[in-house]
Design a protein around this motif. Sequence first.
Motif, PDB file in Angstrom:
ATOM      1  N   ALA A 154       0.902  -1.177   0.126  1.00  0.00           N
ATOM      2  CA  ALA A 154       0.080   0.078   0.040  1.00  0.00           C
ATOM      3  C   ALA A 154       0.988   1.174   0.063  1.00  0.00           C
ATOM      4  CB  ALA A 154      -1.076  -0.095   1.283  1.00  0.00           C
ATOM      5  N   THR A 155       1.914   1.119   0.670  1.00  0.00           N
ATOM      6  CA  THR A 155       2.792   2.238   0.688  1.00  0.00           C
ATOM      7  C   THR A 155       3.626   2.634  -0.523  1.00  0.00           C
ATOM      8  OG1 THR A 155       3.220   1.865   3.095  1.00  0.00           O
ATOM      9  CG2 THR A 155       4.949   3.267   1.998  1.00  0.00           C
ATOM     10  N   GLU A 156       3.942   1.470  -1.238  1.00  0.00           N
ATOM     11  CA  GLU A 156       4.441   1.726  -2.423  1.00  0.00           C
ATOM     12  C   GLU A 156       3.327   2.031  -3.399  1.00  0.00           C
ATOM     13  OE1 GLU A 156       7.385   2.085  -5.192  1.00  0.00           O
ATOM     14  OE2 GLU A 156       7.432   1.640  -3.257  1.00  0.00           O
ATOM     15  N   LYS A 157       2.308   1.624  -3.497  1.00  0.00           N
ATOM     16  CA  LYS A 157       1.195   2.136  -4.279  1.00  0.00           C
ATOM     17  C   LYS A 157       0.911   3.613  -4.100  1.00  0.00           C
ATOM     18  CE  LYS A 157      -3.565   0.888  -5.721  1.00  0.00           C
ATOM     19  NZ  LYS A 157      -4.756   0.120  -5.838  1.00  0.00           N
ATOM     20  N   ALA A 158       1.077   4.092  -3.031  1.00  0.00           N
ATOM     21  CA  ALA A 158       0.785   5.346  -2.624  1.00  0.00           C
ATOM     22  C   ALA A 158       1.966   6.294  -3.188  1.00  0.00           C
ATOM     23  CB  ALA A 158       0.787   5.780  -1.155  1.00  0.00           C
ATOM     24  N   ARG A 159       3.002   5.755  -3.003  1.00  0.00           N
ATOM     25  CA  ARG A 159       4.298   6.378  -3.855  1.00  0.00           C
ATOM     26  C   ARG A 159       4.233   6.567  -5.158  1.00  0.00           C
ATOM     27  NH1 ARG A 159       9.059   6.065  -1.039  1.00  0.00           N
ATOM     28  NH2 ARG A 159       8.635   3.910  -0.454  1.00  0.00           N
ATOM     29  N   LYS A 160       3.637   5.684  -5.732  1.00  0.00           N
ATOM     30  CA  LYS A 160       3.624   5.526  -7.252  1.00  0.00           C
ATOM     31  C   LYS A 160       2.366   6.541  -7.826  1.00  0.00           C
ATOM     32  CE  LYS A 160       5.556   1.138  -8.082  1.00  0.00           C
ATOM     33  NZ  LYS A 160       5.193  -0.438  -8.493  1.00  0.00           N
ATOM     34  N   LEU A 161       1.591   6.579  -6.859  1.00  0.00           N
ATOM     35  CA  LEU A 161       0.376   7.491  -7.113  1.00  0.00           C
ATOM     36  C   LEU A 161       0.645   8.992  -6.959  1.00  0.00           C
ATOM     37  CD1 LEU A 161      -2.630   5.174  -5.960  1.00  0.00           C
ATOM     38  CD2 LEU A 161      -2.174   5.967  -8.467  1.00  0.00           C
ATOM     39  N   GLY A 162       1.799   9.354  -6.091  1.00  0.00           N
ATOM     40  CA  GLY A 162       2.160  10.824  -6.020  1.00  0.00           C
ATOM     41  C   GLY A 162       2.372  11.202  -4.736  1.00  0.00           C
ATOM     42  N   ALA A 163       2.221  10.280  -3.676  1.00  0.00           N
ATOM     43  CA  ALA A 163       2.210  10.581  -2.217  1.00  0.00           C
ATOM     44  C   ALA A 163       3.943  10.549  -1.685  1.00  0.00           C
ATOM     45  CB  ALA A 163       1.689   9.347  -1.486  1.00  0.00           C
ATOM     46  N   THR A 164       3.833  11.448  -0.994  1.00  0.00           N
ATOM     47  CA  THR A 164       5.391  11.547  -0.063  1.00  0.00           C
ATOM     48  C   THR A 164       5.144  10.617   1.100  1.00  0.00           C
ATOM     49  OG1 THR A 164       5.453  14.062  -0.758  1.00  0.00           O
ATOM     50  CG2 THR A 164       6.715  13.326   1.251  1.00  0.00           C
ATOM     51  N   ILE A 165       6.312  10.024   1.278  1.00  0.00           N
ATOM     52  CA  ILE A 165       6.312   8.798   2.376  1.00  0.00           C
ATOM     53  C   ILE A 165       6.954   9.711   3.542  1.00  0.00           C
ATOM     54  CG2 ILE A 165       7.010   6.894   3.085  1.00  0.00           C
ATOM     55  CD1 ILE A 165       4.958   6.787   0.694  1.00  0.00           C
ATOM     56  N   CYS A 166       6.123   9.940   4.533  1.00  0.00           N
ATOM     57  CA  CYS A 166       6.925  10.539   5.627  1.00  0.00           C
ATOM     58  C   CYS A 166       7.344   9.782   6.747  1.00  0.00           C
ATOM     59  CB  CYS A 166       5.620  11.403   6.587  1.00  0.00           C
ATOM     60  SG  CYS A 166       4.730  12.506   5.548  1.00  0.00           S
ATOM     61  N   LYS A 167       6.813   8.523   6.496  1.00  0.00           N
ATOM     62  CA  LYS A 167       7.416   7.360   7.544  1.00  0.00           C
ATOM     63  C   LYS A 167       7.423   6.084   6.912  1.00  0.00           C
ATOM     64  CE  LYS A 167       8.654   5.377  11.626  1.00  0.00           C
ATOM     65  NZ  LYS A 167       9.918   5.761  12.127  1.00  0.00           N
ATOM     66  N   GLU A 168       8.546   5.411   6.423  1.00  0.00           N
ATOM     67  CA  GLU A 168       8.572   4.166   5.858  1.00  0.00           C
ATOM     68  C   GLU A 168       7.957   3.134   6.772  1.00  0.00           C
ATOM     69  OE1 GLU A 168       9.310   3.616   2.508  1.00  0.00           O
ATOM     70  OE2 GLU A 168      10.370   5.359   2.036  1.00  0.00           O
ATOM     71  N   VAL A 169       7.559   2.055   5.854  1.00  0.00           N
ATOM     72  CA  VAL A 169       6.781   0.948   6.866  1.00  0.00           C
ATOM     73  C   VAL A 169       7.958   0.471   8.054  1.00  0.00           C
ATOM     74  CG1 VAL A 169       6.180  -1.530   6.726  1.00  0.00           C
ATOM     75  CG2 VAL A 169       5.811   0.113   4.746  1.00  0.00           C
ATOM     76  N   VAL A 172       3.448   6.420   7.320  1.00  0.00           N
ATOM     77  CA  VAL A 172       2.750   7.692   7.134  1.00  0.00           C
ATOM     78  C   VAL A 172       3.092   8.207   5.844  1.00  0.00           C
ATOM     79  CG1 VAL A 172       2.421   9.826   8.197  1.00  0.00           C
ATOM     80  CG2 VAL A 172       2.731   7.918   9.723  1.00  0.00           C
ATOM     81  N   ILE A 173       1.884   8.833   5.388  1.00  0.00           N
ATOM     82  CA  ILE A 173       2.230   9.094   3.933  1.00  0.00           C
ATOM     83  C   ILE A 173       1.479  10.555   3.902  1.00  0.00           C
ATOM     84  CG2 ILE A 173       2.079   7.038   2.746  1.00  0.00           C
ATOM     85  CD1 ILE A 173      -0.706   7.733   1.751  1.00  0.00           C
ATOM     86  N   THR A 174       1.691  11.341   2.861  1.00  0.00           N
ATOM     87  CA  THR A 174       1.008  12.874   2.507  1.00  0.00           C
ATOM     88  C   THR A 174       0.559  12.582   1.159  1.00  0.00           C
ATOM     89  OG1 THR A 174       2.429  13.921   4.209  1.00  0.00           O
ATOM     90  CG2 THR A 174       1.140  14.961   2.303  1.00  0.00           C
ATOM     91  N   ASP A 175      -0.623  12.704   0.753  1.00  0.00           N
ATOM     92  CA  ASP A 175      -1.023  12.424  -0.182  1.00  0.00           C
ATOM     93  C   ASP A 175      -0.752  13.860  -1.401  1.00  0.00           C
ATOM     94  OD1 ASP A 175      -3.139  14.516  -0.156  1.00  0.00           O
ATOM     95  OD2 ASP A 175      -4.530  13.126   0.386  1.00  0.00           O
ATOM     96  N   PRO A 176      -1.027  13.683  -2.646  1.00  0.00           N
ATOM     97  CA  PRO A 176      -0.662  14.665  -3.441  1.00  0.00           C
ATOM     98  C   PRO A 176      -1.451  16.275  -3.131  1.00  0.00           C
ATOM     99  CG  PRO A 176      -1.182  12.948  -4.786  1.00  0.00           C
ATOM    100  CD  PRO A 176      -1.586  12.493  -3.462  1.00  0.00           C
TER     101      PRO A 176
END
Length: 124
Positions: free
Chosen positions: A75-90, A100-104
């Motif tokens: 899910a974290t990798e999918k979010a990254r590919k969709l443009g999210a910034t990863i604030c805290k890796e898994v 923790v992610i931040t969406d676009p």
Amino acid sequence: MANPFVHVELMTTDVAKAKEFYNGLFDWQLEDIPKMDYTLIKVGEGTGGGMMKTVQPDLPSHWIAYVQVEDAAAATEKARKLGATICKEVTQISGGWFSVITDPTGATLGIWQMNPAACQKPAA
């Protein structure tokens, strides 16, 4: 999986003041976990959460919601590919894995994967 919201967390600059405020405002049971420097928020029915001191002193106090997924890494990798910034890796903790992610658009969201072994009760 429906991906429900499963946990909400207050990252605060003043834990004692937040505990006093929310204890007075709501009928929540607050349970300190000293070894984690964390306070569980037990709400009775519904989604519970926790509170802790923010680890970034320049950030104001804020709430973050966590969504349950089957695979936090995927899910974290999918979010990254969709443009999210990863604030805290898994990261693994006792009950599972989170990121923790931040969406676009700039909104921050937690991703949570339950560890099934953490839910199993030992055989009697």
